[in-house]
Design a protein around this motif. Structure first.
Motif, PDB file in Angstrom:
ATOM      1  N   ARG A 128       1.559  -2.322  -8.475  1.00 20.32           N
ATOM      2  CA  ARG A 128       2.663  -1.943  -9.368  1.00 20.32           C
ATOM      3  C   ARG A 128       2.175  -1.715 -10.804  1.00 20.32           C
ATOM      4  N   VAL A 129       1.339  -2.641 -11.304  1.00 20.45           N
ATOM      5  CA  VAL A 129       0.894  -2.465 -12.700  1.00 20.45           C
ATOM      6  C   VAL A 129      -0.005  -1.232 -12.851  1.00 20.45           C
ATOM      7  N   ARG A 130      -0.535  -0.764 -11.729  1.00 20.29           N
ATOM      8  CA  ARG A 130      -1.341   0.469 -11.790  1.00 20.29           C
ATOM      9  C   ARG A 130      -0.490   1.705 -11.513  1.00 20.29           C
ATOM     10  N   GLY A 131       0.814   1.511 -11.418  1.00 19.68           N
ATOM     11  CA  GLY A 131       1.710   2.655 -11.214  1.00 19.68           C
ATOM     12  C   GLY A 131       1.858   3.068  -9.768  1.00 19.68           C
ATOM     13  N   ASP A 132       1.521   2.151  -8.831  1.00 19.29           N
ATOM     14  CA  ASP A 132       1.561   2.466  -7.406  1.00 19.29           C
ATOM     15  C   ASP A 132       2.547   1.524  -6.707  1.00 19.29           C
ATOM     16  N   ALA A 133       3.787   1.506  -7.225  1.00 19.79           N
ATOM     17  CA  ALA A 133       4.751   0.478  -6.801  1.00 19.79           C
ATOM     18  C   ALA A 133       5.224   0.635  -5.358  1.00 19.79           C
ATOM     19  N   ALA A 134       4.903   1.757  -4.721  1.00 21.09           N
ATOM     20  CA  ALA A 134       5.321   1.923  -3.325  1.00 21.09           C
ATOM     21  C   ALA A 134       4.483   1.064  -2.374  1.00 21.09           C
ATOM     22  N   ARG A 135       3.352   0.608  -2.854  1.00 15.30           N
ATOM     23  CA  ARG A 135       2.494  -0.204  -1.973  1.00 15.30           C
ATOM     24  C   ARG A 135       2.996  -1.644  -1.962  1.00 15.30           C
ATOM     25  N   GLN A 136       3.862  -1.940  -1.011  1.00 14.05           N
ATOM     26  CA  GLN A 136       4.438  -3.292  -0.933  1.00 14.05           C
ATOM     27  C   GLN A 136       4.213  -3.932   0.421  1.00 14.05           C
ATOM     28  N   ARG A 137       3.750  -3.152   1.364  1.00 15.71           N
ATOM     29  CA  ARG A 137       3.615  -3.673   2.722  1.00 15.71           C
ATOM     30  C   ARG A 137       2.393  -4.586   2.840  1.00 15.71           C
ATOM     31  N   LEU A 138       2.541  -5.661   3.593  1.00 12.68           N
ATOM     32  CA  LEU A 138       1.440  -6.607   3.804  1.00 12.68           C
ATOM     33  C   LEU A 138       1.091  -6.624   5.291  1.00 12.68           C
ATOM     34  N   ILE A 139      -0.203  -6.658   5.558  1.00 15.68           N
ATOM     35  CA  ILE A 139      -0.659  -6.672   6.954  1.00 15.68           C
ATOM     36  C   ILE A 139      -1.409  -7.970   7.221  1.00 15.68           C
ATOM     37  N   GLY A 140      -0.929  -8.711   8.209  1.00 12.65           N
ATOM     38  CA  GLY A 140      -1.631  -9.914   8.655  1.00 12.65           C
ATOM     39  C   GLY A 140      -2.218  -9.680  10.039  1.00 12.65           C
ATOM     40  N   ARG A 141      -2.403 -10.744  10.775  1.00 11.90           N
ATOM     41  CA  ARG A 141      -3.009 -10.593  12.099  1.00 11.90           C
ATOM     42  C   ARG A 141      -2.404 -11.616  13.052  1.00 11.90           C
ATOM     43  N   GLU A 142      -2.253 -11.226  14.293  1.00 16.93           N
ATOM     44  CA  GLU A 142      -1.801 -12.182  15.311  1.00 16.93           C
ATOM     45  C   GLU A 142      -2.745 -13.381  15.322  1.00 16.93           C
ATOM     46  N   LYS A 143      -2.205 -14.537  15.563  1.00 16.20           N
ATOM     47  CA  LYS A 143      -2.941 -15.810  15.583  1.00 16.20           C
ATOM     48  C   LYS A 143      -3.419 -16.238  14.192  1.00 16.20           C
ATOM     49  N   GLY A 144      -3.070 -15.466  13.150  1.00 17.75           N
ATOM     50  CA  GLY A 144      -3.489 -15.866  11.802  1.00 17.75           C
ATOM     51  C   GLY A 144      -2.709 -17.089  11.344  1.00 17.75           C
ATOM     52  N   TYR A 145      -3.341 -17.919  10.549  1.00 20.43           N
ATOM     53  CA  TYR A 145      -2.624 -19.024   9.900  1.00 20.43           C
ATOM     54  C   TYR A 145      -2.880 -18.922   8.411  1.00 20.43           C
TER      55      TYR A 145
END
Ligand SMILES: Cc1ncc(COP(=O)(O)O)c(C=O)c1O
Length: 439
Positions: A128-145
């Motif tokens: 967001r501070v770099r002007g790219d506020a559309a990047r909000q999605r987060l990717i994790g992984r199955e079995k991640g803790y």
């Protein structure tokens, strides 16, 4: 207080514990030193899990206790917002000397969960501070803790930690996990098969478009879900896909940080530099709660724009860089350096590997996984009673004088990094005896 009846146990709602089962038959620890715990009735227990993956320098380190009590006597607390104190700056400068490459700024929290949620927020705010506020999605992984905050359980992939708690963060997706017994059972160290599983990220980019994705978070080695190792080349592949699309890569090193694999961080062990590293546990040898997010220079710099009198990141904790935690962290780092503990797992890992793989052939063992000073021993679940077989092994092990961890039907071990070869033999030898008695 001496615990003399079940009523004495009632008030404490214990975390991640079957409370009624525990309270009917409690397992108590009352003292610790070196590689051992003692029970209130004086039984000695060899610690096969460094408490909970955190007491890397072993128990009862007087140097840490003394540093904490000196700090508490000098100044027990100072506000971290708009004020500072010398140990906070000292510990930050000290820690970034052991982080990889340009991960040279650190944001402090009080646990792994807080570190993870801080990192996820920093990732979204960075774009967001770099002007790219559309990047909000987060990717994790199955079995991640990734701990138990809403951010952490959203990107996490352990069903019981998620299913009770309603809607998770929106805009989260998950990579497939990398555990595959069909291809990789009984691998020694990282498995050969499975680097292509990182291409799952390409699939998610094709689905969501990279312009919506802020970050990917993975544990270099998953601990809590039962020791899941990255296939050879997997993390490198994840790094290059993130680079290709401008996605930040976060390594959650709450377990792998501070020497567990034989290097200060998993990032160095695997020679893959993430954009952020979350840490906790071994940071203070478990003595005082503390968490940290290490960020690369470009991330910190991205926030350092705009009027100098304006707060750059609206985030922090009352106890960020708590003076007692800073004192504990500094004393812990002294011990790690002086005793060479951040690389000791590398010296012991072959011995450890041979020892744990000697359990192959014990009843119901369907896989053994190892790396650094970590091992996972997977048991065939009992029909209709998942976890029951490993739980029996866990309770019997405690009776036999060894402390192990279980996750489902996986036994996990991660002893303090001061373990001796003879203690490795004792730990694994006793576990073997236990496994032979569990039907
Ligand atoms: C990889 C990882 N992340 C986060 C956490 C959460 O840490 P904490 O329990 O200190 O909140 C853990 C705890 O085991 C962990 O293993």
């Amino acid at each position: 207080m001496a615990i003399s009846s079940r009523a004495d146990l009632e008030a404490f709602w214990m975390p991640f514990t079957a409370n009624r089962q525990f309270k009917a038959n409690p397992r108590l620890l009352s003292r610790a030193e070196g590689m051992h715990y003692w029970t209130p009735d004086g039984r000695k227990v060899l610690d096969g899990v460094a408490g909970l993956w955190c007491v890397n320098a072993g128990h009862g380190r007087k140097e840490i206790t003394d540093a904490v009590s000196r700090q508490l006597a000098e100044m027990e607390y100072a506000p971290p917002f708009q004020m500072g104190h010398p140990p906070g700056f000292e510990v930050a400068s000290r820690l970034v000397k052991v982080t990889p490459r340009d991960l040279d700024h650190v944001f402090f929290a009080n646990s792994g969960s807080e570190a993870v949620d801080s990192a996820l927020k920093i990732a979204i705010a960075y774009h967001r501070v770099r002007g790219d506020a559309a990047r909000q999605r987060l990717i994790g992984r199955e079995k991640g803790y990734h701990g138990v905050g809403f951010g952490g359980i959203s990107v996490g992939g352990m069903v019981n930690n998620r299913k009770f708690f309603g809607a998770m963060l929106p805009g989260v997706d998950h990579l497939r996990h990398t555990l595959d017994l069909e291809h990789n059972a009984f691998s020694r160290g990282v498995p050969e098969w499975g680097a292509h599983l990182a291409d799952d990220l390409e699939r998610l980019v094709a689905l969501h478009d990279a312009s919506t994705i802020a970050a990917v978070i993975v544990e270099p080695v998953s601990g809590s879900a039962g020791v899941v190792l990255p296939p050879k080349g997997y993390l490198q592949r994840l790094r290059s896909i993130c680079d290709k699309y401008g996605i930040l890569l976060i390594f959650d090193e709450v377990i792998t940080g501070f020497g567990r694999l034989g290097a200060p961080f998993g990032a160095q062990y695997f020679d893959v530099v993430p954009d952020m590293i979350t840490a906790a546990k071994g940071l203070t040898n478990g003595a005082i709660p503390m968490g940290a997010v290490f960020v690369r220079k470009h991330i910190y710099d991205a926030f350092m724009h705009g009027p100098e009198g304006v707060i750059e990141l609206f985030h922090g904790y009352t106890y960020s860089a708590h003076p007692a935690a800073c004192a504990a962290a500094l004393a812990t780092q002294d011990i790690y350096q002086r005793e060479g503990l951040l690389s000791r797992a590398a010296e012991l890992s072959k011995r450890w590997e041979d020892a744990v793989h000697s359990l192959r052939g014990c009843p119901n063992v369907i896989d053994i996984r190892n790396i650094g000073l970590v091992a996972g021993i997977e048991l065939q679940p009992r029909a209709g009673a998942p976890g029951a077989r490993a739980y029996e092994a866990f309770t019997k092990a405690f009776e036999q004088g060894i402390l192990i961890r279980i996750s489902g039907d996986v036994i996990a071990m991660s002893p303090p990094l001061i373990i001796t070869p003879a203690q490795i033999d004792e730990l694994v030898g006793k576990l073997g005896e236990v496994l032979r008695t569990v039907a």
